[in-house]
Design a protein around this motif. Structure first.
Motif, short mmCIF file in Angstrom:
data_model
loop_
_atom_site.label_atom_id
_atom_site.label_comp_id
_atom_site.label_asym_id
_atom_site.label_seq_id
_atom_site.Cartn_x
_atom_site.Cartn_y
_atom_site.Cartn_z
N ALA A 101 0.85 -1.20 0.00
CA ALA A 101 0.00 0.00 0.00
C ALA A 101 0.89 1.25 0.00
CB ALA A 101 -0.92 -0.01 1.20
N PRO A 102 1.56 1.52 -1.12
CA PRO A 102 2.51 2.65 -1.15
C PRO A 102 1.86 4.02 -0.96
CG PRO A 102 2.20 1.75 -3.35
CD PRO A 102 1.49 0.83 -2.40
N GLN A 103 0.56 4.12 -1.21
CA GLN A 103 -0.14 5.38 -1.03
C GLN A 103 -0.49 5.66 0.43
OE1 GLN A 103 -1.62 2.53 -1.95
NE2 GLN A 103 -3.23 2.41 -0.41
N ALA A 104 -0.37 4.67 1.29
CA ALA A 104 -0.76 4.83 2.69
C ALA A 104 0.11 5.88 3.38
CB ALA A 104 -0.67 3.51 3.43
N ARG A 105 -0.53 6.78 4.07
CA ARG A 105 0.16 7.82 4.83
C ARG A 105 0.42 7.29 6.24
NH1 ARG A 105 1.23 12.88 3.96
NH2 ARG A 105 -0.04 12.91 2.09
N ILE A 106 1.66 7.41 6.70
CA ILE A 106 2.02 7.01 8.05
C ILE A 106 1.79 8.19 8.98
CG2 ILE A 106 3.90 6.28 9.57
CD1 ILE A 106 5.20 4.97 7.07
N LEU A 107 0.99 7.98 10.02
CA LEU A 107 0.75 9.00 11.03
C LEU A 107 1.51 8.61 12.29
CD1 LEU A 107 -3.11 9.52 10.63
CD2 LEU A 107 -1.24 10.66 9.42
N CYS A 108 2.24 9.57 12.85
CA CYS A 108 3.08 9.26 14.00
C CYS A 108 3.33 10.51 14.84
CB CYS A 108 4.41 8.66 13.54
SG CYS A 108 5.41 9.80 12.54
N SER A 109 3.94 10.31 15.99
CA SER A 109 4.31 11.43 16.85
C SER A 109 5.53 12.14 16.25
CB SER A 109 4.65 10.92 18.25
OG SER A 109 5.88 10.22 18.24
N PRO A 110 5.79 13.38 16.70
CA PRO A 110 6.97 14.09 16.17
C PRO A 110 8.28 13.32 16.35
CG PRO A 110 5.53 15.62 17.34
CD PRO A 110 4.98 14.24 17.58
N LYS A 111 8.47 12.69 17.49
CA LYS A 111 9.72 11.96 17.73
C LYS A 111 9.81 10.69 16.87
CE LYS A 111 10.73 13.53 22.39
NZ LYS A 111 11.88 14.33 22.14
N ALA A 112 8.68 10.10 16.53
CA ALA A 112 8.69 8.86 15.75
C ALA A 112 9.12 9.09 14.31
CB ALA A 112 7.31 8.21 15.79
N LYS A 113 8.91 10.29 13.78
CA LYS A 113 9.24 10.54 12.37
C LYS A 113 10.71 10.24 12.08
CE LYS A 113 9.01 13.78 8.62
NZ LYS A 113 8.56 15.04 8.10
N ASP A 114 11.61 10.73 12.92
CA ASP A 114 13.04 10.46 12.71
C ASP A 114 13.36 8.98 12.92
OD1 ASP A 114 13.56 13.13 12.14
OD2 ASP A 114 14.09 13.61 14.21
N MET A 115 12.64 8.34 13.82
CA MET A 115 12.87 6.91 14.08
C MET A 115 12.45 6.07 12.88
SD MET A 115 11.63 6.87 18.04
CE MET A 115 12.44 5.42 18.66
N ILE A 116 11.38 6.47 12.18
CA ILE A 116 10.95 5.73 10.99
C ILE A 116 12.05 5.77 9.93
CG2 ILE A 116 9.28 5.72 9.07
CD1 ILE A 116 7.21 6.83 11.14
N GLN A 117 12.65 6.93 9.77
CA GLN A 117 13.78 7.07 8.84
C GLN A 117 14.96 6.21 9.30
OE1 GLN A 117 14.83 8.22 5.93
NE2 GLN A 117 16.93 7.76 6.42
N ALA A 118 15.30 6.29 10.57
CA ALA A 118 16.46 5.56 11.09
C ALA A 118 16.27 4.05 11.04
CB ALA A 118 16.76 6.01 12.52
N PHE A 119 15.09 3.56 11.39
CA PHE A 119 14.84 2.12 11.44
C PHE A 119 14.58 1.53 10.07
CE2 PHE A 119 12.98 1.65 16.05
CZ PHE A 119 14.06 2.33 16.57
N TYR A 120 13.81 2.25 9.23
CA TYR A 120 13.30 1.65 7.99
C TYR A 120 13.65 2.42 6.72
CZ TYR A 120 10.74 -1.08 11.36
OH TYR A 120 10.43 -1.91 12.40
N GLY A 121 14.31 3.57 6.84
CA GLY A 121 14.68 4.35 5.67
C GLY A 121 13.49 4.93 4.94
N ILE A 122 12.39 5.16 5.64
CA ILE A 122 11.16 5.68 5.03
C ILE A 122 11.02 7.16 5.37
CG2 ILE A 122 8.64 5.56 5.00
CD1 ILE A 122 8.95 2.54 5.60
N ASN A 123 10.88 7.98 4.33
CA ASN A 123 10.68 9.42 4.50
C ASN A 123 9.37 9.90 3.90
OD1 ASN A 123 13.21 10.21 5.69
ND2 ASN A 123 14.14 9.77 3.70
N ASP A 124 8.93 9.26 2.82
CA ASP A 124 7.76 9.75 2.11
C ASP A 124 6.47 9.28 2.78
OD1 ASP A 124 8.53 7.11 1.19
OD2 ASP A 124 6.96 7.32 -0.33
N GLN A 125 5.44 10.10 2.61
CA GLN A 125 4.11 9.80 3.14
C GLN A 125 4.11 9.65 4.66
OE1 GLN A 125 2.24 10.74 0.62
NE2 GLN A 125 0.94 8.94 0.55
#
Length: 161
Positions: A96-120
């Motif tokens: 589901a590449p169109q799915a938007r990930i909703l998260c807390s402000p601190k989680a945004k950087d963690m998503i990038q660090a853990f999974y390399g995901i920046n978009d959506q």
């Protein structure tokens, strides 16, 4: 075990793990096992709240497919970033590449660090609401309930946290 309806349009789609030996790498759970609690909201917008450990990917997607086509998911809500709560994230993003990930402000950087995901990836603020159709989600920041990025998601009509 199949998905369990918890309220109007809300289902538990979690999976049970009886193969992990230690919870948090410390406490033996061989006999009891552990549950990775995840929820699906099937409204005009399709939402998955929290995910599961990567070793349970097949069972997890089977539960989703009992209710909706996984490729139709609009939102992925990550209340907590630990890998036993987010391990299937990369697979879900491929489906589901169109799915938007909703998260807390601190989680945004963690998503990038853990999974390399920046978009959506969309940060939500304390008290912010998202309308899904009939149902409305509201987010509450709960830092250090477990980790610094944790938040809770509340569905207002069913009054389910």
């Amino acid at each position: 075990m199949p998905a369990v309806e918890l309220g109007n349009k809300i289902h538990w789609i979690g999976v049970n793990d009886h193969t992990t030996d230690l919870f948090e790498g410390l406490w033996p759970i061989t006999q009891e096992g552990v549950s990775y609690n995840s929820y699906l909201i099937n409204d005009q917008k399709k939402v998955i709240i929290d995910l599961a450990k990567s070793i349970k990917v097949d069972e997890f997607f089977k539960r989703i497919a009992e209710i909706v086509d996984p490729s139709q998911v609009n939102y992925i809500i990550l209340n907590h970033m630990e890998p036993d709560h987010t391990g299937v994230l990369r697979v879900l993003r491929k489906i589901a590449p169109q799915a938007r990930i909703l998260c807390s402000p601190k989680a945004k950087d963690m998503i990038q660090a853990f999974y390399g995901i920046n978009d959506q990836v969309q940060v939500v603020q304390d008290g912010e609401e998202v309308q899904l159709g009939e149902l409305t989600l509201q987010f509450f920041m709960t830092p250090f309930v477990h980790w610094p990025e944790t938040m809770m998601t509340y569905e207002k009509k069913n009054r389910i946290l």
